[in-house]
Design a protein around this motif. Structure first.
Motif, PDB file in Angstrom:
ATOM      1  N   LEU A 120       0.778  -1.377  -0.070  1.00 46.80           N
ATOM      2  CA  LEU A 120       0.040   0.077  -0.118  1.00 46.80           C
ATOM      3  C   LEU A 120       0.877   1.350   0.013  1.00 46.80           C
ATOM      4  N   GLU A 121       2.100   1.184   0.180  1.00 45.72           N
ATOM      5  CA  GLU A 121       2.957   2.178   0.150  1.00 45.72           C
ATOM      6  C   GLU A 121       2.891   2.841  -1.121  1.00 45.72           C
ATOM      7  N   GLY A 122       2.444   4.205  -1.006  1.00 50.14           N
ATOM      8  CA  GLY A 122       2.602   5.088  -2.344  1.00 50.14           C
ATOM      9  C   GLY A 122       1.079   4.756  -2.982  1.00 50.14           C
ATOM     10  N   ASN A 123      -0.018   3.955  -2.461  1.00 47.18           N
ATOM     11  CA  ASN A 123      -1.117   3.501  -3.166  1.00 47.18           C
ATOM     12  C   ASN A 123      -2.343   3.873  -2.098  1.00 47.18           C
ATOM     13  N   LYS A 124      -2.050   4.620  -1.253  1.00 46.04           N
ATOM     14  CA  LYS A 124      -3.064   5.118  -0.020  1.00 46.04           C
ATOM     15  C   LYS A 124      -4.205   5.647  -0.747  1.00 46.04           C
ATOM     16  N   ASN A 125      -4.948   5.165  -1.486  1.00 43.36           N
ATOM     17  CA  ASN A 125      -6.222   5.714  -2.060  1.00 43.36           C
ATOM     18  C   ASN A 125      -7.191   4.782  -2.259  1.00 43.36           C
ATOM     19  N   VAL A 126      -8.707   5.248  -2.371  1.00 45.56           N
ATOM     20  CA  VAL A 126      -9.744   4.209  -2.498  1.00 45.56           C
ATOM     21  C   VAL A 126      -9.929   3.596  -3.598  1.00 45.56           C
ATOM     22  N   ASP A 127      -9.399   4.014  -4.840  1.00 42.10           N
ATOM     23  CA  ASP A 127      -9.519   3.329  -6.219  1.00 42.10           C
ATOM     24  C   ASP A 127      -8.397   2.288  -6.060  1.00 42.10           C
ATOM     25  N   PHE A 128      -7.238   2.264  -5.610  1.00 40.25           N
ATOM     26  CA  PHE A 128      -6.249   1.219  -5.468  1.00 40.25           C
ATOM     27  C   PHE A 128      -6.618   0.179  -4.485  1.00 40.25           C
ATOM     28  N   ILE A 129      -7.220   0.464  -3.491  1.00 39.70           N
ATOM     29  CA  ILE A 129      -7.769  -0.403  -2.421  1.00 39.70           C
ATOM     30  C   ILE A 129      -8.827  -1.407  -3.113  1.00 39.70           C
ATOM     31  N   ARG A 130      -9.825  -0.672  -3.787  1.00 35.78           N
ATOM     32  CA  ARG A 130     -11.040  -1.247  -4.268  1.00 35.78           C
ATOM     33  C   ARG A 130     -10.514  -2.132  -5.495  1.00 35.78           C
ATOM     34  N   GLU A 131      -9.672  -1.822  -6.137  1.00 36.43           N
ATOM     35  CA  GLU A 131      -8.996  -2.783  -7.431  1.00 36.43           C
ATOM     36  C   GLU A 131      -8.501  -3.810  -6.810  1.00 36.43           C
ATOM     37  N   LEU A 132      -7.652  -3.752  -5.732  1.00 37.16           N
ATOM     38  CA  LEU A 132      -6.787  -4.977  -5.241  1.00 37.16           C
ATOM     39  C   LEU A 132      -7.959  -5.575  -4.654  1.00 37.16           C
ATOM     40  N   MET A 133      -9.011  -5.256  -3.994  1.00 35.76           N
ATOM     41  CA  MET A 133      -9.641  -5.969  -3.187  1.00 35.76           C
ATOM     42  C   MET A 133     -10.583  -6.764  -3.967  1.00 35.76           C
ATOM     43  N   SER A 134     -10.978  -6.257  -5.121  1.00 40.53           N
ATOM     44  CA  SER A 134     -11.750  -6.929  -6.140  1.00 40.53           C
ATOM     45  C   SER A 134     -11.260  -8.063  -6.976  1.00 40.53           C
ATOM     46  N   LYS A 135      -9.693  -7.719  -6.966  1.00 44.06           N
ATOM     47  CA  LYS A 135      -8.899  -8.965  -7.465  1.00 44.06           C
ATOM     48  C   LYS A 135      -8.736  -9.987  -6.487  1.00 44.06           C
ATOM     49  N   ARG A 136      -9.050 -10.059  -5.069  1.00 46.67           N
ATOM     50  CA  ARG A 136      -8.862 -10.878  -4.219  1.00 46.67           C
ATOM     51  C   ARG A 136     -10.138 -11.305  -3.866  1.00 46.67           C
ATOM     52  N   GLU A 137     -11.140 -10.754  -4.048  1.00 47.89           N
ATOM     53  CA  GLU A 137     -12.493 -11.171  -3.485  1.00 47.89           C
ATOM     54  C   GLU A 137     -12.997 -12.552  -3.682  1.00 47.89           C
ATOM     55  N   ASP A 138     -12.799 -13.041  -4.712  1.00 47.22           N
ATOM     56  CA  ASP A 138     -13.075 -14.589  -5.003  1.00 47.22           C
ATOM     57  C   ASP A 138     -12.468 -15.408  -3.875  1.00 47.22           C
ATOM     58  N   LYS A 139     -11.264 -15.013  -3.859  1.00 46.47           N
ATOM     59  CA  LYS A 139     -10.317 -15.864  -2.942  1.00 46.47           C
ATOM     60  C   LYS A 139     -10.746 -15.942  -1.583  1.00 46.47           C
ATOM     61  N   TYR A 140     -11.202 -14.621  -1.161  1.00 42.50           N
ATOM     62  CA  TYR A 140     -11.552 -14.329   0.244  1.00 42.50           C
ATOM     63  C   TYR A 140     -12.821 -15.086   0.404  1.00 42.50           C
ATOM     64  N   ASN A 141     -13.755 -14.944  -0.534  1.00 43.04           N
ATOM     65  CA  ASN A 141     -15.181 -15.469  -0.316  1.00 43.04           C
ATOM     66  C   ASN A 141     -15.163 -16.995  -0.427  1.00 43.04           C
ATOM     67  N   ARG A 142     -14.210 -17.425  -1.192  1.00 39.98           N
ATOM     68  CA  ARG A 142     -14.172 -18.928  -1.202  1.00 39.98           C
ATOM     69  C   ARG A 142     -13.538 -19.745  -0.045  1.00 39.98           C
ATOM     70  N   ALA A 143     -12.708 -18.766   0.574  1.00 41.45           N
ATOM     71  CA  ALA A 143     -11.929 -19.268   1.874  1.00 41.45           C
ATOM     72  C   ALA A 143     -12.763 -19.423   3.056  1.00 41.45           C
ATOM     73  N   ALA A 144     -13.706 -18.571   3.047  1.00 40.67           N
ATOM     74  CA  ALA A 144     -14.524 -18.256   4.338  1.00 40.67           C
ATOM     75  C   ALA A 144     -15.394 -19.303   4.708  1.00 40.67           C
ATOM     76  N   ASP A 145     -15.533 -19.584   5.978  1.00 45.50           N
ATOM     77  CA  ASP A 145     -16.602 -20.477   6.341  1.00 45.50           C
ATOM     78  C   ASP A 145     -17.719 -19.424   6.909  1.00 45.50           C
ATOM     79  N   VAL A 146     -17.220 -18.385   7.637  1.00 46.74           N
ATOM     80  CA  VAL A 146     -18.088 -17.218   8.056  1.00 46.74           C
ATOM     81  C   VAL A 146     -17.545 -16.059   7.777  1.00 46.74           C
ATOM     82  N   THR A 147     -18.487 -15.100   7.203  1.00 45.25           N
ATOM     83  CA  THR A 147     -18.140 -13.671   7.170  1.00 45.25           C
ATOM     84  C   THR A 147     -18.733 -12.751   7.998  1.00 45.25           C
ATOM     85  N   VAL A 148     -18.152 -11.763   8.378  1.00 48.53           N
ATOM     86  CA  VAL A 148     -18.402 -10.742   9.431  1.00 48.53           C
ATOM     87  C   VAL A 148     -18.091  -9.449   8.881  1.00 48.53           C
ATOM     88  N   SER A 149     -18.999  -8.496   8.719  1.00 50.81           N
ATOM     89  CA  SER A 149     -19.012  -7.336   8.307  1.00 50.81           C
ATOM     90  C   SER A 149     -18.390  -6.313   9.788  1.00 50.81           C
TER      91      SER A 149
END
Ligand code: S3P
Length: 168
Positions: A120-149
């Motif tokens: 995140l160094e040099g990338n601390k903005n919402v667009d970068f975070i959203r983009e990296l999050m969406s690249k990883r989203e499937d992996k996070y969701n597939r790994a999870a037994d439980v999801t908590v907001s």
């Protein structure tokens, strides 16, 4: 099967919730990043800079395998620990995998003043975070037994939900 693996993007509060679970429910705690830093005697940012990301990911895999021997432990995983499927398979062998979810806006608020996350160094903005999050989203969701907001919620309340979802 009594371990809890807290997963989720950087800044979702995995370490903070792990501390709360330790306090409230008398669990032991393993913070993966802290463990790796101790073992390597180097900050995560220095491991990335001098040895590279792949080397760091290998250390994560080894640590997750070593955790099989433990019981009644809450593991605060590095945000990228679920990128390798074999890591998730290992987690499942000894516990439940709990995904902490937050919006990119919440994440930015939490990480903006820290300098120990090389990705995140040099990338601390919402667009970068959203983009990296969406690249990883499937992996996070597939790994999870439980999801908590976690957005706009108190630490104690989140810890209670994690515990009751895992041990219900
Ligand atoms: C990473 C997350 C970090 C740390 C490393 C890589 C990632 O952990 O392991 O900087 O790839 O998401 P936190 O989620 O505890 O910040």
């Amino acid at each position: 099967m009594s371990n809890i693996f807290l997963i989720g993007f950087m800044g979702t509060g995995k370490s903070t919730i792990a501390e709360a679970l330790k306090r409230k429910y008398d669990m032991q705690i393993v913070d993966m990043d802290a463990e790796i830093e101790k073992e390597q005697q180097m900050a995560i940012s220095d491991i990335f800079a001098t040895k590279g990301e792949e080397y760091f990911r290998d250390l994560e895999t080894q640590l997750i395998k070593d955790l099989q021997k433990k019981d009644n432990v809450v593991v605060s995983c590095g945000g990228g620990a679920v990128l390798r499927e074999e890591n998730v398979d290992e987690m499942r062998k000894s516990g439940k995998v709990v995904l902490l979810n937050a919006t990119p806006e919440t994440i930015l608020q939490r990480v903006k003043n820290s300098h120990n996350r090389p990705l995140l160094e040099g990338n601390k903005n919402v667009d970068f975070i959203r983009e990296l999050m969406s690249k990883r989203e499937d992996k996070y969701n597939r790994a999870a037994d439980v999801t908590v907001s976690v957005d706009n919620r108190a630490v104690g309340e989140i810890a209670d939900e994690v515990y009751s979802e895992v041990f219900k």
